[in-house]
Design a protein around this motif. Sequence first.
Motif, mmCIF file in Angstrom:
data_model
loop_
_atom_site.group_PDB
_atom_site.id
_atom_site.type_symbol
_atom_site.label_atom_id
_atom_site.label_comp_id
_atom_site.label_asym_id
_atom_site.label_seq_id
_atom_site.Cartn_x
_atom_site.Cartn_y
_atom_site.Cartn_z
ATOM 1 N N VAL A 346 0.028 101.042 -0.522
ATOM 2 C CA VAL A 346 0.569 101.939 -1.539
ATOM 3 C C VAL A 346 -0.541 102.189 -2.561
ATOM 4 O O VAL A 346 -1.327 101.291 -2.852
ATOM 5 N N ARG A 347 -0.627 103.431 -3.044
ATOM 6 C CA ARG A 347 -1.712 103.753 -3.985
ATOM 7 C C ARG A 347 -1.153 104.294 -5.290
ATOM 8 O O ARG A 347 -0.289 105.170 -5.275
ATOM 9 N N PHE A 348 -1.652 103.766 -6.394
ATOM 10 C CA PHE A 348 -1.298 104.250 -7.728
ATOM 11 C C PHE A 348 -2.575 104.730 -8.408
ATOM 12 O O PHE A 348 -3.665 104.214 -8.105
ATOM 13 N N PRO A 349 -2.435 105.683 -9.338
ATOM 14 C CA PRO A 349 -3.646 106.193 -9.986
ATOM 15 C C PRO A 349 -4.394 105.076 -10.714
ATOM 16 O O PRO A 349 -3.768 104.179 -11.280
ATOM 17 N N ALA A 350 -5.716 105.164 -10.673
ATOM 18 C CA ALA A 350 -6.591 104.242 -11.408
ATOM 19 C C ALA A 350 -6.316 102.777 -11.099
ATOM 20 O O ALA A 350 -6.435 101.916 -11.957
ATOM 21 N N ASN A 351 -5.859 102.502 -9.894
ATOM 22 C CA ASN A 351 -5.583 101.118 -9.496
ATOM 23 C C ASN A 351 -6.195 100.864 -8.131
ATOM 24 O O ASN A 351 -6.362 101.803 -7.348
ATOM 25 N N PRO A 352 -6.479 99.614 -7.814
ATOM 26 C CA PRO A 352 -6.908 99.340 -6.433
ATOM 27 C C PRO A 352 -5.739 99.560 -5.485
ATOM 28 O O PRO A 352 -4.591 99.611 -5.934
ATOM 29 N N PRO A 353 -6.001 99.688 -4.171
ATOM 30 C CA PRO A 353 -4.876 99.826 -3.241
ATOM 31 C C PRO A 353 -4.024 98.555 -3.203
ATOM 32 O O PRO A 353 -4.563 97.447 -3.291
ATOM 33 N N PHE A 354 -2.711 98.730 -3.109
ATOM 34 C CA PHE A 354 -1.782 97.602 -3.011
ATOM 35 C C PHE A 354 -1.289 97.526 -1.566
ATOM 36 O O PHE A 354 -0.661 98.466 -1.080
ATOM 37 N N VAL A 355 -1.573 96.403 -0.905
ATOM 38 C CA VAL A 355 -1.160 96.266 0.491
ATOM 39 C C VAL A 355 0.061 95.341 0.546
ATOM 40 O O VAL A 355 -0.039 94.151 0.244
ATOM 41 N N PHE A 356 1.208 95.912 0.899
ATOM 42 C CA PHE A 356 2.458 95.158 0.945
ATOM 43 C C PHE A 356 2.568 94.416 2.277
ATOM 44 O O PHE A 356 2.287 94.993 3.333
ATOM 45 N N PHE A 357 3.006 93.167 2.210
ATOM 46 C CA PHE A 357 3.256 92.369 3.421
ATOM 47 C C PHE A 357 4.679 91.837 3.359
ATOM 48 O O PHE A 357 5.069 91.278 2.337
ATOM 49 N N SER A 358 5.438 91.987 4.468
ATOM 50 C CA SER A 358 6.775 91.402 4.437
ATOM 51 C C SER A 358 7.014 90.419 5.580
ATOM 52 O O SER A 358 8.060 89.783 5.635
ATOM 53 N N HIS A 359 6.043 90.276 6.490
ATOM 54 C CA HIS A 359 6.256 89.295 7.571
ATOM 55 C C HIS A 359 6.038 87.886 7.011
ATOM 56 O O HIS A 359 5.047 87.634 6.327
ATOM 57 N N PRO A 360 6.982 86.967 7.322
ATOM 58 C CA PRO A 360 6.856 85.606 6.757
ATOM 59 C C PRO A 360 5.501 84.957 7.048
ATOM 60 O O PRO A 360 4.963 84.244 6.193
ATOM 61 N N ASP A 361 4.934 85.205 8.236
ATOM 62 C CA ASP A 361 3.648 84.568 8.560
ATOM 63 C C ASP A 361 2.558 85.060 7.626
ATOM 64 O O ASP A 361 1.723 84.279 7.144
ATOM 65 N N ALA A 362 2.556 86.368 7.364
ATOM 66 C CA ALA A 362 1.529 86.922 6.467
ATOM 67 C C ALA A 362 1.743 86.390 5.053
ATOM 68 O O ALA A 362 0.790 86.048 4.344
ATOM 69 N N ILE A 363 3.007 86.298 4.653
ATOM 70 C CA ILE A 363 3.292 85.809 3.291
ATOM 71 C C ILE A 363 2.839 84.355 3.163
ATOM 72 O O ILE A 363 2.243 83.956 2.157
ATOM 73 N N ARG A 364 3.060 83.581 4.221
ATOM 74 C CA ARG A 364 2.589 82.190 4.201
ATOM 75 C C ARG A 364 1.069 82.156 4.053
ATOM 76 O O ARG A 364 0.525 81.392 3.276
ATOM 77 N N GLU A 365 0.403 83.029 4.809
ATOM 78 C CA GLU A 365 -1.069 83.069 4.714
ATOM 79 C C GLU A 365 -1.515 83.337 3.272
ATOM 80 O O GLU A 365 -2.455 82.729 2.780
ATOM 81 N N ILE A 366 -0.814 84.236 2.609
ATOM 82 C CA ILE A 366 -1.218 84.598 1.242
ATOM 83 C C ILE A 366 -0.995 83.421 0.299
ATOM 84 O O ILE A 366 -1.867 83.055 -0.475
ATOM 85 N N PHE A 367 0.175 82.797 0.394
ATOM 86 C CA PHE A 367 0.478 81.721 -0.542
ATOM 87 C C PHE A 367 -0.324 80.447 -0.281
ATOM 88 O O PHE A 367 -0.457 79.616 -1.172
#
Length: 660
Positions: A346-367
């Motif tokens: 997702v992209r907002f003006p004057a911001n870096p790109p925001f990459v959304f993750f909803s798979h539990p495995d990916a969320i675990r990787e992030i945390f």
Amino acid sequence: MAPAPSRLGASLPLPPDLAMCRRVAARAEELGYESLWVADTGAGPDAFVVAAAAGLATRRVRVGTAVVPIYTRALPVLAAGAGSCAQLMAGRSFVLGLGVSSETIVEAWGGVPYRRPLTRMRETVGAVRRMLAGERVAFEGKTVRTRGFRLVSPPPAPVPIYVGALMPPMLELAGEVADGVVLNFMPVDAVPRMLAHVRAGAERAGRDPATLEVVARFQTVVTDDVPAARDAIRQMMGPYFATSAYNRFVAWCGFADEARAVDAAWRAKDRTANVAAVTDELIDRLAIIGSAEHCRARLAECLQAAMTTLPAGPASSPVVQLLYWVYRPIPFMEDCARRFGDVFTVRFPANPPFVFFSHPDAIREIFTADPDRLRAGEANRPLLRLLGDHSLLVLDGARHLAERRLLMPPFHGERMQAYGAIMRDVADRTIDAWPLGEPFPIHPRMQALTLDVIMRTVFGVAEGSTFTRLRERLTRLLAMTGSRFAPLVLLPFLQVDLGLFSPWGWLVRIARDVDEILFAEIRRRRAEGGAGRDDVLSMLVEARYDDGTAMTDQELRDEMLTLLLAGHETTATSLAWVFHRVLERPDVLEKLRTEVRDAAGDGPLELRHVAELEYLDATIKETARLTPILPIVARRLEEPTSIGGHELPAGAVAVPCIYL
Ligand code: HEM
């Protein structure tokens, strides 16, 4: 992949009818398409003949095969076919796209063993390239060989060779040896992942990945009758996805169940079940079907996906995406998930790109990632300037750790006993004031209750003029941060003080009024000392960092505001949802009543009882799961990082999303 200019090409109809192909080719050129691509059904008309017909029907457009099988034509036949087309279209480019095709076309129809596709592709590309360059070629490979061959009339200009690829090994080979890569029948969100492999192959071979062209084929149907178009695509996809390469690819794209069902039905020779196994969801992710406007928007997304290393996401302008996020966040997230799956950008003006993750495995990787590489403070900082530079929410690394060490003790043991009693008393008093026998909105009541609790437990202010003034100012501050302008105020470029009439100017002034009282209170606590007081502020005034220093006034102010903003609306809204959910379910309410009665009897509820309230705990957790208060958190990437198989560049923000 390369940030090269994008061009729109068209594929000629399949199965091709020569007369129709000529008409479509001429019309496509008229409409401004830059290139025309010819597939090979393996059952005619011959792809090189179709390419020649398209070339003769047009004057400017580039023509290419996308793709012809490498097994069913011997090397000289491939070179001669491509060379003839290139000659016919001298003055413009002809592209030879090669693919490994399927067992049916190669083995069943062609009688050629379908073996060692990677080696065969590598050797074919090398040998045919030399043949097309007009060389006399002798080549002894593991899968192909030729001796003393030379094209009689080599093409007037080099013929680029592209490789059709789906899975990582072939994608990497394309990166290593080809001039371009042809992607086909893929969901848009798979494109960046596929191109990451092409890039890896190119880099391994010491080539600049930006020099490779990406031909990404998206099946597009402009129609008012979406179900009928889906059915037509389904008829085509059923047998297609039963071929081994596509079957593995569909599973790789996250549709393992569909892949299995398609394959099983095909093996059982059940054509109806084979086609039926291609679900609407699969079709909607792999094909673009709908109004012209819809197809245009989706194609723009596809284009964006091919030009970035980031997962695909909406192609609408960042301002439009921001407005959706601010005013329709839930439908926006749900729509993105439906279109792009469990990862999207997702992209907002004057911001870096925001990459959304909803798979539990990916969320675990992030945390579980190293917090120095995935930085929460840096992700929050631009949004939470109001909280100041010392807020726990905007710090990372050693400073975060030091601040957390000081902030944790007030939230443990005996202190919590005391806070528990305060919470119960405030709740008792609040409930006593509720009207009887008439409905009232619960959320504002929970906001008032939570604020009272925070004032007493965190700020240690329970009555008197300071209480009244602080309460009034905090209420105004919270009303502003909870207003519909609030999300706009979170944007760094709107954080400009243009006086009382600008949202940021207004917010800054309210915060300043709060600060005035807070700093006075901090001075008073320092003078009086914290002995005998349980509140968080008093404890923090007494607390010492590891080097023996105390927190400065500014640090105390920043943490107080942090606890207020982090703890107030979150708790108030959670409580309101719990009421909402429980009141919908009289059976749950009854069970809760019984549990509380069993634990505390007729006496007041004490903190020691809380451990016994398992059903209440479960009710609160289930409510939080169903209606998460903070649907996302954020981590800014300090360096390029792979999450959930996606290579993300440094600076991007990874957003684990509990809501989806
Ligand atoms: C139901 C109520 C609450 C919810 C849903 C909630 C949720 C969250 C979430 C999602 C985060 C971010 C975690 C991350 O980035 O990994 C967070 C952080 C935080 N919350 Fe809460 N919270 C609640 C109540 C509170 C309360 C009552 C307080 C304090 C009075 C509080 C203080 C904080 C602080 C200080 C942080 C930052 C922690 C750090 O960076 O080390 N929260 N909370």
